[in-house]
Motif scaffolding. Sequence first.
Motif, PDB file in Angstrom:
ATOM      1  N   VAL A  97      17.085  -2.925  -7.517  1.00 41.38           N
ATOM      2  CA  VAL A  97      17.562  -4.271  -7.027  1.00 41.38           C
ATOM      3  C   VAL A  97      16.271  -4.466  -5.203  1.00 41.38           C
ATOM      4  O   VAL A  97      16.810  -2.690  -4.908  1.00 41.38           O
ATOM      5  CB  VAL A  97      18.854  -4.118  -6.797  1.00 41.38           C
ATOM      6  CG1 VAL A  97      19.403  -5.591  -6.014  1.00 41.38           C
ATOM      7  CG2 VAL A  97      19.379  -4.732  -8.118  1.00 41.38           C
ATOM      8  N   ILE A  98      15.151  -4.814  -5.107  1.00 43.49           N
ATOM      9  CA  ILE A  98      14.747  -4.452  -4.234  1.00 43.49           C
ATOM     10  C   ILE A  98      14.908  -5.723  -3.172  1.00 43.49           C
ATOM     11  O   ILE A  98      15.281  -6.452  -3.838  1.00 43.49           O
ATOM     12  CB  ILE A  98      13.344  -4.136  -4.210  1.00 43.49           C
ATOM     13  CG1 ILE A  98      13.568  -3.164  -4.548  1.00 43.49           C
ATOM     14  CG2 ILE A  98      12.508  -3.884  -2.760  1.00 43.49           C
ATOM     15  CD1 ILE A  98      13.328  -1.461  -4.643  1.00 43.49           C
ATOM     16  N   THR A  99      15.245  -5.290  -2.379  1.00 43.29           N
ATOM     17  CA  THR A  99      16.070  -6.698  -0.792  1.00 43.29           C
ATOM     18  C   THR A  99      14.753  -6.702   0.333  1.00 43.29           C
ATOM     19  O   THR A  99      14.857  -5.319   0.566  1.00 43.29           O
ATOM     20  CB  THR A  99      17.334  -6.419  -0.521  1.00 43.29           C
ATOM     21  OG1 THR A  99      17.736  -5.334   0.053  1.00 43.29           O
ATOM     22  CG2 THR A  99      17.919  -7.400  -2.432  1.00 43.29           C
ATOM     23  N   SER A 100      14.675  -7.643   0.598  1.00 47.53           N
ATOM     24  CA  SER A 100      14.195  -7.993   2.546  1.00 47.53           C
ATOM     25  C   SER A 100      14.864  -6.576   3.492  1.00 47.53           C
ATOM     26  O   SER A 100      14.356  -6.001   4.576  1.00 47.53           O
ATOM     27  CB  SER A 100      13.598  -9.044   2.683  1.00 47.53           C
ATOM     28  OG  SER A 100      14.706  -9.570   3.290  1.00 47.53           O
ATOM     29  N   SER A 101      16.146  -6.920   3.372  1.00 46.88           N
ATOM     30  CA  SER A 101      17.450  -6.105   4.235  1.00 46.88           C
ATOM     31  C   SER A 101      17.212  -4.401   4.298  1.00 46.88           C
ATOM     32  O   SER A 101      16.594  -3.546   5.345  1.00 46.88           O
ATOM     33  CB  SER A 101      18.513  -6.394   3.894  1.00 46.88           C
ATOM     34  OG  SER A 101      18.431  -5.570   2.944  1.00 46.88           O
ATOM     35  N   GLU A 102      16.069  -4.076   2.953  1.00 46.26           N
ATOM     36  CA  GLU A 102      16.074  -2.675   2.945  1.00 46.26           C
ATOM     37  C   GLU A 102      14.493  -2.390   2.864  1.00 46.26           C
ATOM     38  O   GLU A 102      13.728  -1.637   4.107  1.00 46.26           O
ATOM     39  CB  GLU A 102      16.434  -2.203   1.276  1.00 46.26           C
ATOM     40  CG  GLU A 102      17.553  -2.028   0.826  1.00 46.26           C
ATOM     41  CD  GLU A 102      17.805  -1.424  -0.392  1.00 46.26           C
ATOM     42  OE1 GLU A 102      17.835  -0.518  -0.818  1.00 46.26           O
ATOM     43  OE2 GLU A 102      16.546  -2.662  -1.444  1.00 46.26           O
ATOM     44  N   ILE A 103      13.951  -3.204   2.809  1.00 47.71           N
ATOM     45  CA  ILE A 103      12.219  -3.668   3.097  1.00 47.71           C
ATOM     46  C   ILE A 103      11.475  -3.304   4.529  1.00 47.71           C
ATOM     47  O   ILE A 103      10.769  -3.031   4.857  1.00 47.71           O
ATOM     48  CB  ILE A 103      11.041  -3.810   1.927  1.00 47.71           C
ATOM     49  CG1 ILE A 103      12.063  -3.185   0.227  1.00 47.71           C
ATOM     50  CG2 ILE A 103       9.762  -3.860   2.618  1.00 47.71           C
ATOM     51  CD1 ILE A 103      11.735  -1.715  -0.290  1.00 47.71           C
ATOM     52  N   GLY A 104      12.717  -4.514   4.776  1.00 47.20           N
ATOM     53  CA  GLY A 104      12.189  -5.162   6.238  1.00 47.20           C
ATOM     54  C   GLY A 104      11.122  -5.867   6.238  1.00 47.20           C
ATOM     55  O   GLY A 104      10.331  -6.317   6.614  1.00 47.20           O
ATOM     56  N   ALA A 105      10.913  -6.372   4.798  1.00 49.86           N
ATOM     57  CA  ALA A 105       9.452  -7.713   4.608  1.00 49.86           C
ATOM     58  C   ALA A 105      10.374  -8.940   3.422  1.00 49.86           C
ATOM     59  O   ALA A 105      11.293  -8.523   3.147  1.00 49.86           O
ATOM     60  CB  ALA A 105       7.971  -7.025   4.239  1.00 49.86           C
ATOM     61  N   ALA A 106      10.100  -9.906   4.020  1.00 50.80           N
ATOM     62  CA  ALA A 106      10.618 -11.004   3.298  1.00 50.80           C
ATOM     63  C   ALA A 106       9.565 -11.287   1.820  1.00 50.80           C
ATOM     64  O   ALA A 106       7.854 -11.111   2.237  1.00 50.80           O
ATOM     65  CB  ALA A 106      11.356 -11.587   3.773  1.00 50.80           C
ATOM     66  N   LYS A 107       9.994 -12.038   1.721  1.00 42.57           N
ATOM     67  CA  LYS A 107       9.540 -12.174   0.477  1.00 42.57           C
ATOM     68  C   LYS A 107       8.813 -13.788   1.469  1.00 42.57           C
ATOM     69  O   LYS A 107       9.041 -14.592   1.661  1.00 42.57           O
ATOM     70  CB  LYS A 107       9.872 -13.355  -0.572  1.00 42.57           C
ATOM     71  CG  LYS A 107       9.899 -12.083  -1.888  1.00 42.57           C
ATOM     72  CD  LYS A 107      10.503 -12.564  -2.807  1.00 42.57           C
ATOM     73  CE  LYS A 107      11.728 -13.000  -2.954  1.00 42.57           C
ATOM     74  NZ  LYS A 107      12.843 -13.843  -3.614  1.00 42.57           N
ATOM     75  N   PRO A 108       7.031 -13.944   1.357  1.00 41.55           N
ATOM     76  CA  PRO A 108       6.125 -14.175   0.164  1.00 41.55           C
ATOM     77  C   PRO A 108       5.260 -12.646   0.693  1.00 41.55           C
ATOM     78  O   PRO A 108       4.139 -13.106   0.169  1.00 41.55           O
ATOM     79  CB  PRO A 108       5.285 -15.373  -0.013  1.00 41.55           C
ATOM     80  CG  PRO A 108       5.501 -16.065   1.422  1.00 41.55           C
ATOM     81  CD  PRO A 108       7.065 -15.427   2.350  1.00 41.55           C
ATOM     82  N   ASP A 109       5.373 -11.710   2.091  1.00 39.53           N
ATOM     83  CA  ASP A 109       4.916 -11.100   1.966  1.00 39.53           C
ATOM     84  C   ASP A 109       4.861  -9.867   0.868  1.00 39.53           C
ATOM     85  O   ASP A 109       5.627  -9.692   0.442  1.00 39.53           O
ATOM     86  CB  ASP A 109       5.538 -10.253   3.213  1.00 39.53           C
ATOM     87  CG  ASP A 109       5.257  -8.883   4.040  1.00 39.53           C
ATOM     88  OD1 ASP A 109       3.523  -8.774   3.308  1.00 39.53           O
ATOM     89  OD2 ASP A 109       4.901  -8.583   5.301  1.00 39.53           O
ATOM     90  N   LYS A 110       3.445  -9.628   0.566  1.00 41.71           N
ATOM     91  CA  LYS A 110       2.752  -9.085  -0.138  1.00 41.71           C
ATOM     92  C   LYS A 110       3.608  -7.384  -0.483  1.00 41.71           C
ATOM     93  O   LYS A 110       3.638  -6.865  -1.467  1.00 41.71           O
ATOM     94  CB  LYS A 110       1.540  -8.768  -0.264  1.00 41.71           C
ATOM     95  CG  LYS A 110       1.031  -8.101   0.074  1.00 41.71           C
ATOM     96  CD  LYS A 110      -0.619  -8.123   0.479  1.00 41.71           C
ATOM     97  CE  LYS A 110      -1.089  -7.171   1.260  1.00 41.71           C
ATOM     98  NZ  LYS A 110      -3.185  -6.946   1.005  1.00 41.71           N
ATOM     99  N   ALA A 111       4.558  -6.905   0.779  1.00 46.25           N
ATOM    100  CA  ALA A 111       4.448  -5.510   0.943  1.00 46.25           C
ATOM    101  C   ALA A 111       5.633  -5.483   0.237  1.00 46.25           C
ATOM    102  O   ALA A 111       6.211  -4.631  -0.264  1.00 46.25           O
ATOM    103  CB  ALA A 111       5.286  -5.816   2.226  1.00 46.25           C
ATOM    104  N   ILE A 112       7.196  -6.560  -0.017  1.00 48.92           N
ATOM    105  CA  ILE A 112       8.154  -6.714  -0.479  1.00 48.92           C
ATOM    106  C   ILE A 112       8.075  -6.031  -2.336  1.00 48.92           C
ATOM    107  O   ILE A 112       8.349  -5.796  -2.440  1.00 48.92           O
ATOM    108  CB  ILE A 112       9.018  -7.807  -0.245  1.00 48.92           C
ATOM    109  CG1 ILE A 112      10.277  -7.196  -1.119  1.00 48.92           C
ATOM    110  CG2 ILE A 112       8.360  -8.332  -0.936  1.00 48.92           C
ATOM    111  CD1 ILE A 112      11.853  -8.050  -0.413  1.00 48.92           C
ATOM    112  N   PHE A 113       6.844  -6.570  -2.544  1.00 53.91           N
ATOM    113  CA  PHE A 113       6.142  -6.477  -3.799  1.00 53.91           C
ATOM    114  C   PHE A 113       5.753  -5.018  -4.205  1.00 53.91           C
ATOM    115  O   PHE A 113       6.091  -4.830  -5.656  1.00 53.91           O
ATOM    116  CB  PHE A 113       5.512  -7.882  -4.056  1.00 53.91           C
ATOM    117  CG  PHE A 113       6.105  -9.141  -3.949  1.00 53.91           C
ATOM    118  CD1 PHE A 113       6.668  -9.883  -5.048  1.00 53.91           C
ATOM    119  CD2 PHE A 113       5.690 -10.209  -3.372  1.00 53.91           C
ATOM    120  CE1 PHE A 113       7.037 -11.026  -4.907  1.00 53.91           C
ATOM    121  CE2 PHE A 113       6.096 -11.441  -3.284  1.00 53.91           C
ATOM    122  CZ  PHE A 113       7.161 -12.326  -3.811  1.00 53.91           C
TER     123      PHE A 113
END
Length: 226
Positions: free
Chosen positions: A147-163
């Motif tokens: 389970v990957i979320t923006s709060s962990e990654i520091g990037a939110a969809k649609p930013d390709k970084a989270i994908f």
Amino acid sequence: MIFFDIDGTLLDYDYAEREGILDFFRAHNSFFSFTEHQSIELWKQLSREYFEKFLANELVFQEQKRLRMINLFKMAEIDLSDQEADEKFEMYLSFYQKNWKAYADVMEALNQLKQSGYTLGVISNGDYEQQIEKLQHMGIEEYFNCVITSSEIGAAKPDKAIFEEACAHANRQVKDCYYVGDRLDTDALGSKKAGMRGVWINRKDKISHQDVIVINSLSELGALVI
């Protein structure tokens, strides 16, 4: 591998938000005189405004919740302290959580995909702990390997970084992964631009799109990928 969005894809977010805020306004009917429609639209507006600030890293998760309540009560000429706003949001959250439910097509689709040997994951904009709570409440957490979320990654969809980060975490090539979500731009087109196979689940109408796969129910997913 198949990744899913949560709100509006697995969880009937519109229902939970609508019923939650109506319950909240009923509990505060001495302060507000909005119609049900006005209550829902106002809350959606506040939610959208402050959640987008959270996704843009302008506010932390707690701040965006607090500011929703502070600005809501200002409309009734009531100034809430931070503590009072937090308490009010916790009340709303209890109503909102009470109404969490999976769409009717979710369990059958997940079972079919798992039985067919697919590895499943989640990519979601939002707070990790709350998104895990949703999966647990719906009884489907065990279906997902990550389970990957923006709060962990520091990037939110649609930013390709989270994908890209989700695929790397799952040790999968981006081109070999599907992403299923209910928002055309944020989910389907966003994941496609990142190199995934974007799938738009459009439960509302029969509109199609030439650039992404479109389904009207998760029950269609098995035949699409198997």
